[in-house]
Design a protein around this motif. Structure first.
Motif, PDB file in Angstrom:
ATOM      1  N   UNK A  71       0.650  -1.029   0.075  1.00 45.74           N
ATOM      2  CA  UNK A  71       0.000  -0.195  -0.072  1.00 45.74           C
ATOM      3  C   UNK A  71       0.607   1.282  -0.075  1.00 45.74           C
ATOM      4  N   UNK A  72       0.857   1.965  -1.260  1.00 47.21           N
ATOM      5  CA  UNK A  72       1.580   3.248  -1.144  1.00 47.21           C
ATOM      6  C   UNK A  72       0.638   4.435  -1.645  1.00 47.21           C
ATOM      7  N   UNK A  73      -0.636   4.261  -1.015  1.00 40.00           N
ATOM      8  CA  UNK A  73      -1.575   5.197  -1.492  1.00 40.00           C
ATOM      9  C   UNK A  73      -1.239   6.492  -0.750  1.00 40.00           C
ATOM     10  N   UNK A  74      -0.675   6.553   0.345  1.00 41.55           N
ATOM     11  CA  UNK A  74      -0.149   7.768   1.080  1.00 41.55           C
ATOM     12  C   UNK A  74       0.932   8.394   0.177  1.00 41.55           C
ATOM     13  N   UNK A  75       1.356   8.015  -0.765  1.00 44.59           N
ATOM     14  CA  UNK A  75       2.397   8.326  -1.691  1.00 44.59           C
ATOM     15  C   UNK A  75       1.855   8.687  -3.037  1.00 44.59           C
ATOM     16  N   UNK A  76       0.484   8.581  -3.226  1.00 39.53           N
ATOM     17  CA  UNK A  76      -0.200   9.012  -4.580  1.00 39.53           C
ATOM     18  C   UNK A  76      -0.016   7.775  -5.430  1.00 39.53           C
ATOM     19  N   UNK A  77       0.262   6.759  -5.017  1.00 40.24           N
ATOM     20  CA  UNK A  77       0.554   5.588  -6.009  1.00 40.24           C
ATOM     21  C   UNK A  77      -0.837   4.523  -5.783  1.00 40.24           C
ATOM     22  N   UNK A  78      -1.468   4.290  -6.572  1.00 35.91           N
ATOM     23  CA  UNK A  78      -2.703   3.408  -6.728  1.00 35.91           C
ATOM     24  C   UNK A  78      -2.123   1.931  -6.235  1.00 35.91           C
ATOM     25  N   UNK A  79      -3.095   1.094  -5.741  1.00 33.69           N
ATOM     26  CA  UNK A  79      -2.891   0.018  -5.153  1.00 33.69           C
ATOM     27  C   UNK A  79      -2.997  -1.048  -6.490  1.00 33.69           C
ATOM     28  N   UNK A  80      -2.469  -2.094  -6.491  1.00 35.06           N
ATOM     29  CA  UNK A  80      -2.757  -3.020  -7.544  1.00 35.06           C
ATOM     30  C   UNK A  80      -3.787  -4.357  -7.024  1.00 35.06           C
ATOM     31  N   UNK A  81      -4.180  -4.990  -7.935  1.00 39.15           N
ATOM     32  CA  UNK A  81      -5.159  -6.082  -7.523  1.00 39.15           C
ATOM     33  C   UNK A  81      -4.480  -7.433  -7.760  1.00 39.15           C
ATOM     34  N   UNK A  82      -4.603  -8.286  -6.518  1.00 40.58           N
ATOM     35  CA  UNK A  82      -4.025  -9.329  -6.234  1.00 40.58           C
ATOM     36  C   UNK A  82      -4.086 -10.334  -7.463  1.00 40.58           C
ATOM     37  N   UNK A  83      -5.385 -10.417  -8.017  1.00 39.52           N
ATOM     38  CA  UNK A  83      -5.540 -11.443  -8.854  1.00 39.52           C
ATOM     39  C   UNK A  83      -4.937 -11.295 -10.159  1.00 39.52           C
ATOM     40  N   UNK A  84      -4.575  -9.938 -10.372  1.00 39.72           N
ATOM     41  CA  UNK A  84      -3.441  -9.725 -11.760  1.00 39.72           C
ATOM     42  C   UNK A  84      -2.230  -9.307 -11.248  1.00 39.72           C
ATOM     43  N   UNK A  85      -2.040  -9.730 -10.140  1.00 38.09           N
ATOM     44  CA  UNK A  85      -0.160  -9.747  -9.897  1.00 38.09           C
ATOM     45  C   UNK A  85       0.288 -11.243  -9.602  1.00 38.09           C
ATOM     46  N   UNK A  86       1.330 -11.547 -10.120  1.00 39.71           N
ATOM     47  CA  UNK A  86       1.830 -12.824  -9.756  1.00 39.71           C
ATOM     48  C   UNK A  86       2.939 -12.765  -8.620  1.00 39.71           C
ATOM     49  N   UNK A  87       2.563 -13.334  -7.293  1.00 39.11           N
ATOM     50  CA  UNK A  87       3.251 -13.109  -6.195  1.00 39.11           C
ATOM     51  C   UNK A  87       2.768 -12.007  -5.478  1.00 39.11           C
ATOM     52  N   UNK A  88       3.650 -11.651  -4.276  1.00 38.30           N
ATOM     53  CA  UNK A  88       3.187 -10.407  -3.481  1.00 38.30           C
ATOM     54  C   UNK A  88       4.121  -9.050  -3.866  1.00 38.30           C
ATOM     55  N   UNK A  89       5.272  -9.436  -4.174  1.00 41.61           N
ATOM     56  CA  UNK A  89       6.282  -8.504  -4.528  1.00 41.61           C
ATOM     57  C   UNK A  89       6.110  -8.112  -6.152  1.00 41.61           C
ATOM     58  N   UNK A  90       5.361  -8.996  -7.008  1.00 39.58           N
ATOM     59  CA  UNK A  90       5.114  -8.615  -8.205  1.00 39.58           C
ATOM     60  C   UNK A  90       6.162  -9.004  -9.152  1.00 39.58           C
ATOM     61  N   UNK A  91       5.966  -9.267 -10.515  1.00 45.12           N
ATOM     62  CA  UNK A  91       6.844  -9.663 -11.396  1.00 45.12           C
ATOM     63  C   UNK A  91       7.348  -8.390 -11.996  1.00 45.12           C
ATOM     64  N   UNK A  92       8.671  -8.252 -12.069  1.00 42.74           N
ATOM     65  CA  UNK A  92       9.112  -6.894 -12.890  1.00 42.74           C
ATOM     66  C   UNK A  92       8.750  -6.930 -14.433  1.00 42.74           C
ATOM     67  N   UNK A  93       8.446  -7.904 -14.812  1.00 51.08           N
ATOM     68  CA  UNK A  93       7.984  -8.028 -16.179  1.00 51.08           C
ATOM     69  C   UNK A  93       6.579  -7.561 -16.374  1.00 51.08           C
ATOM     70  N   UNK A  94       6.043  -6.909 -15.473  1.00 48.14           N
ATOM     71  CA  UNK A  94       4.520  -6.490 -15.487  1.00 48.14           C
ATOM     72  C   UNK A  94       4.652  -5.216 -14.978  1.00 48.14           C
ATOM     73  N   UNK A  95       5.283  -4.058 -16.188  1.00 50.99           N
ATOM     74  CA  UNK A  95       5.435  -2.772 -15.793  1.00 50.99           C
ATOM     75  C   UNK A  95       4.043  -2.057 -15.683  1.00 50.99           C
ATOM     76  N   UNK A  96       4.172  -1.129 -14.663  1.00 56.41           N
ATOM     77  CA  UNK A  96       3.009  -0.530 -14.565  1.00 56.41           C
ATOM     78  C   UNK A  96       3.159   0.874 -14.799  1.00 56.41           C
ATOM     79  N   UNK A  97       4.369   1.549 -14.890  1.00 49.90           N
ATOM     80  CA  UNK A  97       4.531   2.818 -15.037  1.00 49.90           C
ATOM     81  C   UNK A  97       6.040   3.012 -15.363  1.00 49.90           C
ATOM     82  N   UNK A  98       6.211   3.454 -16.806  1.00 48.14           N
ATOM     83  CA  UNK A  98       7.574   3.346 -17.469  1.00 48.14           C
ATOM     84  C   UNK A  98       8.466   4.513 -17.005  1.00 48.14           C
ATOM     85  N   UNK A  99       7.578   5.487 -16.727  1.00 51.87           N
ATOM     86  CA  UNK A  99       8.575   6.708 -16.250  1.00 51.87           C
ATOM     87  C   UNK A  99       8.953   7.071 -14.894  1.00 51.87           C
ATOM     88  N   UNK A 100       8.743   5.731 -14.155  1.00 49.23           N
ATOM     89  CA  UNK A 100       9.129   5.842 -12.733  1.00 49.23           C
ATOM     90  C   UNK A 100       9.681   4.578 -12.359  1.00 49.23           C
TER      91      UNK A 100
END
Length: 592
Positions: A71-100
């Motif tokens: 949860x990084x909502x306090x930093x203005x970052x939206x949460x992700x949905x567990x059913x479309x994330x592999x693992x808890x830390x997430x795959x680095x090959x499912x990029x959400x924002x290419x400019x950060x």
């Protein structure tokens, strides 16, 4: 006078695991339970030790902001949905924002980009260059691109979602159908069944094609369901909606490729990825590793890489390509610097390391790619492959030693080492989504053998066992030789088959060849047998003796790995040296 060329060594670090000293290793553990490494863990001391290992480039894996469960909502970052994330830390090959960058990697997520910029400066100050991932074939199902610079659009922002395909749509759509998560199987549940406030709330309507090309609104569990495929102007029937490179461009320079595209209209996704690459180049990144590059048209690579090279002619561009029939296409037309040499060299070495194959196969593999060998990067481990020390690979990191010598010294191509390989990391953890034998790229986890080298962030190997320390010492000796030898960028000649035919007791567990340039002349011998030693009179045939200008009589050779000298005796134009080689031992003798 031309500048002397030396080989490069790429050290791949999984950035969020590198500095994590937490040893809890609970399956599906949270970031608080299992810990996470940070950009700041790459201290001047850590970077100095990496450089001293014999490294020229660091590949910081998992830097772009990808989907993750924290949860990084306090930093203005939206949460992700567990059913479309592999693992808890997430795959680095499912990029959400290419400019950060990944907020997990920052001490202060609000300043995460500044922290990465500081890491770039520290890396360069340590005398190293760095590369990061670009994943061109797919992005996270929940891609937002919220940091996209003013004047540019995130992927999909202007798409016409009423049609399956349009050239300038960034995604492919399934009009009239809503995305559904796969049927979970084999006991799998997102977050191992832990309840989430976001559970079942992910909405994608219309559904989009999945990253691996599945056109189903409800992809299979084995599909890359957490990602969506990028449209490069390839119509659903496979035909192209862009200009095709003429055949003669195989032999043209990147500047000529750049000129070819200058007045052409290209699909929107091409421009977006080009802008992304130039953004990171301007920040100081020295190159890129391209994920699943062959799933994207080669014309795009001509466009992308020529733009990069016009900005930085020395940019280091390496790509994951697994089809040997396409190697030359991606090198010549796609203007790639380096491709993974997995299907031929890696697979052949793995077979031998496991005790099955004969070394006779290795010179044959090399000969088949002679024309492009400089472009075929060698490795024995990376994040996709099993650890050498895992029972499913070789069960013992020592078995990697002769294969490492061959990978480092047989061709002029760069070499890649995966962090922890040099201390025999076996990846034995049940991490969560990730399973043993590969260090998990999906989970918050520790890397136990490597943590012993990290030694509570002293980065001095203080907790390593004697055997682990000796293995790292071997890697350090080999890699430093690799990046400082002129001969390894020079001539090669096989002497293996000559000795197979003429030398008593020389056999298919041993491999030998010679490398030379100017006054540096090397003889390489490796024994792949895990339990048996061999003794024989290794012979350098007449043509090698002539090429090296060796006169009859006794010459001294010295092992560049561990020292020790031997006499090379030349008689009537044939040279012989007595070799006794222990199990898994190698020599790299230099004529002195």
């Amino acid at each position: 006078m031309a500048e002397e060329m030396y080989k490069d060594v790429v050290y791949q670090v999984f950035t969020r695991l590198f500095g994590n000293v937490n040893t809890t290793n609970k399956p599906w553990g949270t970031i608080k339970e299992n810990g996470v490494g940070k950009f700041s863990d790459f201290t001047p001391k850590a970077l100095k030790e990496i450089k001293n290992l014999g490294v020229t480039y660091i590949w910081y894996t998992g830097v772009p902001h990808h989907a993750l469960i924290n949860d990084y909502t306090d930093n203005g970052i939206s949460n992700d949905f567990p059913e479309v994330v592999k693992g808890r830390a997430g795959s680095p090959y499912a990029v959400k924002d290419y400019y950060n960058v990944n907020p997990d990697l920052a001490d202060n997520p609000d300043k995460r980009l500044n922290e990465f910029k500081a890491l770039i400066k520290r890396t360069h100050k340590a005398g190293l260059k760095l590369i990061i991932d670009i994943v061109p074939n797919h992005v996270a199902r929940n891609y937002e691109g919220s940091s996209t610079p003013k004047g540019l659009e995130p992927f999909g922002a202007a798409d016409d979602t009423s049609v399956e395909y349009a050239r300038d749509n960034n995604f492919y759509y399934i009009p009239g159908e809503e995305f559904q998560t796969p049927e979970w199987r084999d006991g799998y549940l997102p977050l191992a069944g832990e309840k989430s406030a976001l559970e079942g709330k992910f909405v994608e309507n219309p559904a989009r094609w999945t990253g691996n090309g599945s056109r189903l609104a409800k992809p299979d569990f084995n599909d890359w369901y957490e990602t969506v495929k990028i449209n490069y102007g390839v119509r659903p029937d496979g035909s192209y909606d862009f200009d095709v490179l003429p055949v003669e461009y195989e032999n043209k320079s990147y500047s000529e490729h750049y000129s070819f595209w200058a007045n052409k209209s290209v699909p929107s996704s091409w421009v977006k990825f080009k802008d992304i690459a130039l953004y990171w180049l301007k920040m100081g990144v020295d190159g890129f590793r391209y994920d699943m590059a062959e799933m994207v048209p080669v014309e795009f690579w001509s466009y992308m890489n020529s733009h990069i090279k016009m900005e930085n002619a020395d940019a280091f561009l390496m790509a994951e390509v697994y089809n040997p029939n396409e190697y030359r296409n991606f090198i010549k037309k796609g203007k790639m610097d380096y491709l993974y040499d997995k299907v031929e060299m890696y697979d052949s070495l793995k077979h031998i390391m496991q005790g099955h194959g004969w070394t006779d196969h290795i010179p044959v593999v090399k000969k088949g790619t002679e024309d492009i060998e400089h472009h075929l990067l060698h490795f024995l481990e990376n994040h996709d492959e099993q650890r050498i020390a895992s029972p499913d690979f070789a069960g013992d990191a020592e078995r990697g030693k002769p294969a490492m010598v061959v990978s480092a010294t047989m061709t002029t191509a760069p070499l890649m080492v995966y962090f922890g390989q040099e201390v025999g990391e076996p990846a034995a953890e049940h991490a969560g989504f990730g399973s043993p034998t590969r260090t998990s790229i999906f989970d918050y986890i520790g890397v136990p053998h490597f943590q012993r080298w990290v030694n509570n962030k002293k980065f001095d190997g203080g907790q390593l066992s004697e055997k682990e320390a000796a293995l790292r010492d071997f890697y350090q000796r080999l890699l430093n030789l690799t990046i400082s030898s002129k001969a390894l960028m020079g001539e090669y000649q096989d002497i293996h088959f000559y000795n197979r035919e003429h030398t008593e007791f020389y056999n298919h567990h041993v491999l030998s060849y010679v490398r030379w340039k100017d006054d540096e002349k090397l003889i390489v011998i490796s024994n792949f047998h895990a339990f048996d030693w061999f003794g024989f009179d290794l012979t350098l045939p007449n043509d090698v003796v002539q090429n090296w200008g060796l006169s009859d009589g006794e010459h001294t050779i010295e092992d560049r790995l561990y020292g020790g000298q031997k006499a090379l005796n030349v008689e009537h134009g044939v040279a012989k040296v007595r070799i006794d080689v222990n199990p898994l031992e190698s020599f790299i003798f230099q004529l002195i």
